[in-house]
Motif scaffolding. Structure first.
Motif, PDB file in Angstrom:
ATOM      1  N   ARG A   1      14.801  -8.298 -61.760  1.00  0.00           N
ATOM      2  CA  ARG A   1      15.897  -9.240 -61.478  1.00  0.00           C
ATOM      3  C   ARG A   1      16.767  -9.513 -62.713  1.00  0.00           C
ATOM      4  NH1 ARG A   1      15.218 -11.093 -56.466  1.00  0.00           N
ATOM      5  NH2 ARG A   1      13.135 -11.005 -55.527  1.00  0.00           N
ATOM      6  N   ARG A   2      17.105  -8.416 -63.379  1.00  0.00           N
ATOM      7  CA  ARG A   2      18.028  -8.492 -64.516  1.00  0.00           C
ATOM      8  C   ARG A   2      19.125  -7.467 -64.256  1.00  0.00           C
ATOM      9  NH1 ARG A   2      14.691  -9.146 -70.122  1.00  0.00           N
ATOM     10  NH2 ARG A   2      16.830  -9.525 -70.810  1.00  0.00           N
ATOM     11  N   PRO A   3      20.165  -7.859 -63.507  1.00  0.00           N
ATOM     12  CA  PRO A   3      21.186  -6.891 -63.079  1.00  0.00           C
ATOM     13  C   PRO A   3      21.825  -6.125 -64.225  1.00  0.00           C
ATOM     14  CG  PRO A   3      21.451  -8.984 -61.925  1.00  0.00           C
ATOM     15  CD  PRO A   3      20.410  -9.214 -62.981  1.00  0.00           C
ATOM     16  N   ALA A   4      22.009  -6.784 -65.360  1.00  0.00           N
ATOM     17  CA  ALA A   4      22.645  -6.095 -66.492  1.00  0.00           C
ATOM     18  C   ALA A   4      21.794  -4.927 -66.984  1.00  0.00           C
ATOM     19  CB  ALA A   4      22.889  -7.079 -67.634  1.00  0.00           C
ATOM     20  N   VAL A   5      20.480  -5.086 -66.894  1.00  0.00           N
ATOM     21  CA  VAL A   5      19.581  -4.009 -67.315  1.00  0.00           C
ATOM     22  C   VAL A   5      19.706  -2.822 -66.362  1.00  0.00           C
ATOM     23  CG1 VAL A   5      17.180  -3.365 -67.709  1.00  0.00           C
ATOM     24  CG2 VAL A   5      17.996  -5.627 -68.403  1.00  0.00           C
ATOM     25  N   LEU A   6      19.729  -3.110 -65.055  1.00  0.00           N
ATOM     26  CA  LEU A   6      19.871  -2.033 -64.080  1.00  0.00           C
ATOM     27  C   LEU A   6      21.200  -1.314 -64.269  1.00  0.00           C
ATOM     28  CD1 LEU A   6      18.776  -0.522 -61.610  1.00  0.00           C
ATOM     29  CD2 LEU A   6      19.896  -2.255 -60.186  1.00  0.00           C
ATOM     30  N   LEU A   7      22.267  -2.053 -64.498  1.00  0.00           N
ATOM     31  CA  LEU A   7      23.572  -1.428 -64.698  1.00  0.00           C
ATOM     32  C   LEU A   7      23.582  -0.578 -65.967  1.00  0.00           C
ATOM     33  CD1 LEU A   7      25.953  -4.363 -63.711  1.00  0.00           C
ATOM     34  CD2 LEU A   7      25.592  -2.223 -62.455  1.00  0.00           C
ATOM     35  N   ARG A   8      22.964  -1.077 -67.008  1.00  0.00           N
ATOM     36  CA  ARG A   8      22.902  -0.306 -68.258  1.00  0.00           C
ATOM     37  C   ARG A   8      22.090   0.975 -68.057  1.00  0.00           C
ATOM     38  NH1 ARG A   8      20.097  -2.692 -73.739  1.00  0.00           N
ATOM     39  NH2 ARG A   8      20.013  -0.732 -74.912  1.00  0.00           N
ATOM     40  N   PHE A   9      20.985   0.869 -67.334  1.00  0.00           N
ATOM     41  CA  PHE A   9      20.157   2.042 -67.077  1.00  0.00           C
ATOM     42  C   PHE A   9      20.908   3.078 -66.240  1.00  0.00           C
ATOM     43  CE2 PHE A   9      17.261   4.293 -64.195  1.00  0.00           C
ATOM     44  CZ  PHE A   9      16.471   4.968 -65.116  1.00  0.00           C
ATOM     45  N   THR A  10      21.508   2.648 -65.131  1.00  0.00           N
ATOM     46  CA  THR A  10      22.193   3.597 -64.261  1.00  0.00           C
ATOM     47  C   THR A  10      23.395   4.227 -64.966  1.00  0.00           C
ATOM     48  OG1 THR A  10      23.445   1.786 -63.225  1.00  0.00           O
ATOM     49  CG2 THR A  10      21.429   2.514 -62.123  1.00  0.00           C
ATOM     50  N   ALA A  11      24.074   3.466 -65.819  1.00  0.00           N
ATOM     51  CA  ALA A  11      25.192   4.041 -66.580  1.00  0.00           C
ATOM     52  C   ALA A  11      24.695   5.141 -67.511  1.00  0.00           C
ATOM     53  CB  ALA A  11      25.907   2.957 -67.369  1.00  0.00           C
ATOM     54  N   GLY A  12      23.586   4.884 -68.198  1.00  0.00           N
ATOM     55  CA  GLY A  12      23.029   5.895 -69.091  1.00  0.00           C
ATOM     56  C   GLY A  12      22.572   7.134 -68.347  1.00  0.00           C
ATOM     57  N   MET A  13      21.954   6.943 -67.184  1.00  0.00           N
ATOM     58  CA  MET A  13      21.495   8.084 -66.396  1.00  0.00           C
ATOM     59  C   MET A  13      22.672   8.873 -65.835  1.00  0.00           C
ATOM     60  SD  MET A  13      18.241   8.347 -66.579  1.00  0.00           S
ATOM     61  CE  MET A  13      17.843   9.444 -65.196  1.00  0.00           C
ATOM     62  N   ARG A  14      23.735   8.172 -65.462  1.00  0.00           N
ATOM     63  CA  ARG A  14      24.923   8.851 -64.944  1.00  0.00           C
ATOM     64  C   ARG A  14      25.533   9.749 -66.033  1.00  0.00           C
ATOM     65  NH1 ARG A  14      26.796   4.757 -62.996  1.00  0.00           N
ATOM     66  NH2 ARG A  14      26.249   5.049 -60.812  1.00  0.00           N
ATOM     67  N   GLU A  15      25.616   9.236 -67.249  1.00  0.00           N
ATOM     68  CA  GLU A  15      26.150  10.034 -68.353  1.00  0.00           C
ATOM     69  C   GLU A  15      25.251  11.235 -68.638  1.00  0.00           C
ATOM     70  OE1 GLU A  15      26.276   6.979 -71.241  1.00  0.00           O
ATOM     71  OE2 GLU A  15      28.188   6.156 -70.552  1.00  0.00           O
ATOM     72  N   TYR A  16      23.950  11.032 -68.534  1.00  0.00           N
ATOM     73  CA  TYR A  16      22.997  12.124 -68.730  1.00  0.00           C
ATOM     74  C   TYR A  16      23.216  13.233 -67.697  1.00  0.00           C
ATOM     75  CZ  TYR A  16      18.493  14.440 -67.792  1.00  0.00           C
ATOM     76  OH  TYR A  16      17.520  15.350 -67.512  1.00  0.00           O
ATOM     77  N   LEU A  17      23.312  12.870 -66.437  1.00  0.00           N
ATOM     78  CA  LEU A  17      23.463  13.866 -65.369  1.00  0.00           C
ATOM     79  C   LEU A  17      24.781  14.628 -65.494  1.00  0.00           C
ATOM     80  CD1 LEU A  17      22.078  11.728 -62.413  1.00  0.00           C
ATOM     81  CD2 LEU A  17      20.981  13.752 -63.415  1.00  0.00           C
ATOM     82  N   LEU A  18      25.848  13.933 -65.809  1.00  0.00           N
ATOM     83  CA  LEU A  18      27.134  14.615 -65.948  1.00  0.00           C
ATOM     84  C   LEU A  18      27.137  15.536 -67.166  1.00  0.00           C
ATOM     85  CD1 LEU A  18      29.530  11.690 -64.969  1.00  0.00           C
ATOM     86  CD2 LEU A  18      28.857  13.659 -63.578  1.00  0.00           C
ATOM     87  N   ALA A  19      26.433  15.142 -68.214  1.00  0.00           N
ATOM     88  CA  ALA A  19      26.339  16.010 -69.396  1.00  0.00           C
ATOM     89  C   ALA A  19      25.548  17.280 -69.095  1.00  0.00           C
ATOM     90  CB  ALA A  19      25.708  15.252 -70.558  1.00  0.00           C
TER      91      ALA A  19
END
Length: 312
Positions: free
Chosen positions: A138-156
């Motif tokens: 229940r820490r939305p900022a953590v989930l957003l930070r994680f998904t942003a990092g994973m999105r950058e990883y996948l696109l790379a």
């Protein structure tokens, strides 16, 4: 190569620690990966030693935090092997549908796997499980930070696949920038901060000094990995995505590139120590937990790389 790396890289001047429950978590994470179909047997995963890396990066975390980080690293190793050893990462037309499936998982805030997710196979439900467990904090900022990092990883990863398709070795500056994302260090740091409750205050993270520090940490982790893994990656077919490879292209000599890669790591380590000291003087105790996590990651990568069968 391991002997060169040990001799040439400056040893990070941080304490070498390991979580007491590392072996327990190794077994639990292997069971998790097998139950979700990520692996058919545990041979590759045992050689990768995801728990050994996580246990060094998170030496004092609660057990569930260590498990979450270990499962992420296990997932990343499975994805890495699918790209590097099973051919997925050499064909953008095969990789793109898998990446699309996984991006759908990251975009789905209810934590369900979109149907169908055939191209990504069991990687999709496993990633959804990781997101579900992060969401439970229940820490939305953590989930957003994680998904942003994973999105950058996948696109790379798509950038890597396009390079392989065209036998392209990227220029050094381009490689350095994209390597920060192909290493998936940012989402790994997010889960490390979550496990240790070590997030710096939000206002601190927006400052240029903190952004500089984060880039230094990611470079050190990725370049240490590059030096230790170079020979393994070149046994069958040279891979363009290694700091030594791109430096060889620029300098025209592998031996000069080896030395230059080590020099870059050592220079970055000195810059990290100076930047860390400035942040401590400016911000004091507010950033100590986060700095401890980043020290652990730098030291963990060095110690794990020295011992991992993956690079033997």
């Amino acid at each position: 190569m391991r002997s060169f790396a040990i001799a040439a890289l400056r040893e990070p001047p941080f304490s070498s620690l390991r979580h007491d429950d590392t072996e327990r978590v190794a077994g639990e994470s292997a069971d998790w990966a097998q139950s979700l179909g990520l692996i058919s047997n545990g041979h590759r995963l045992r050689r990768a030693d995801a728990a050994g890396l996580a246990g060094r990066a998170c030496p004092q975390a609660p057990l569930d935090g260590l498990r979450l980080l270990t499962d992420l690293i296990s997932w990343l190793f499975v994805m890495d092997d699918a790209c590097d050893e099973d051919g997925l990462g050499s064909d953008p037309t095969r990789l793109a549908p898998a990446v699309a499936d996984l991006l759908d998982v990251l975009d789905n805030q209810r934590g369900r796997v979109p149907v169908p997710a055939r191209a990504a196979g069991p990687l999709a439900p496993a990633l959804a499980d990781l997101c579900r467990r992060i969401r439970a904090h229940r820490r939305p900022a953590v989930l957003l930070r994680f998904t942003a990092g994973m999105r950058e990883y996948l696109l790379a990863l798509l950038w890597e696949a396009a390079n392989r398709e065209h036998d392209r070795i990227p220029p050094v500056a381009e490689y350095v920038q994209l390597r920060r994302h192909t290493g998936a260090v940012y989402p790994s740091l997010t889960l490390t901060d979550l496990a240790s409750n070590g997030f710096p205050p939000a206002a601190r993270r927006a400052e240029p000094g903190w952004a500089t520090l984060e880039s230094l940490v990611v470079d050190l982790v990725c370049w240490c990995n590059d030096v230790f893994s170079y020979r393994k990656e070149h046994r069958v077919r040279p891979d363009a995505h290694n700091l030594i490879t791109v430096l060889t292209r620029e300098l025209g000599d592998e031996s000069l590139a080896l030395r230059a890669a080590a020099d870059r790591f050592n220079e970055r380590l000195g810059a990290y120590l100076s930047t860390e000291q400035r942040l401590l003087v400016t911000h004091g105790d507010a950033v100590r937990p986060a700095l401890a996590a980043r020290r652990n990651w730098i030291r963990a990568t060095y110690d794990w790389s020295r011992a991992a069968e993956r690079y033997a």
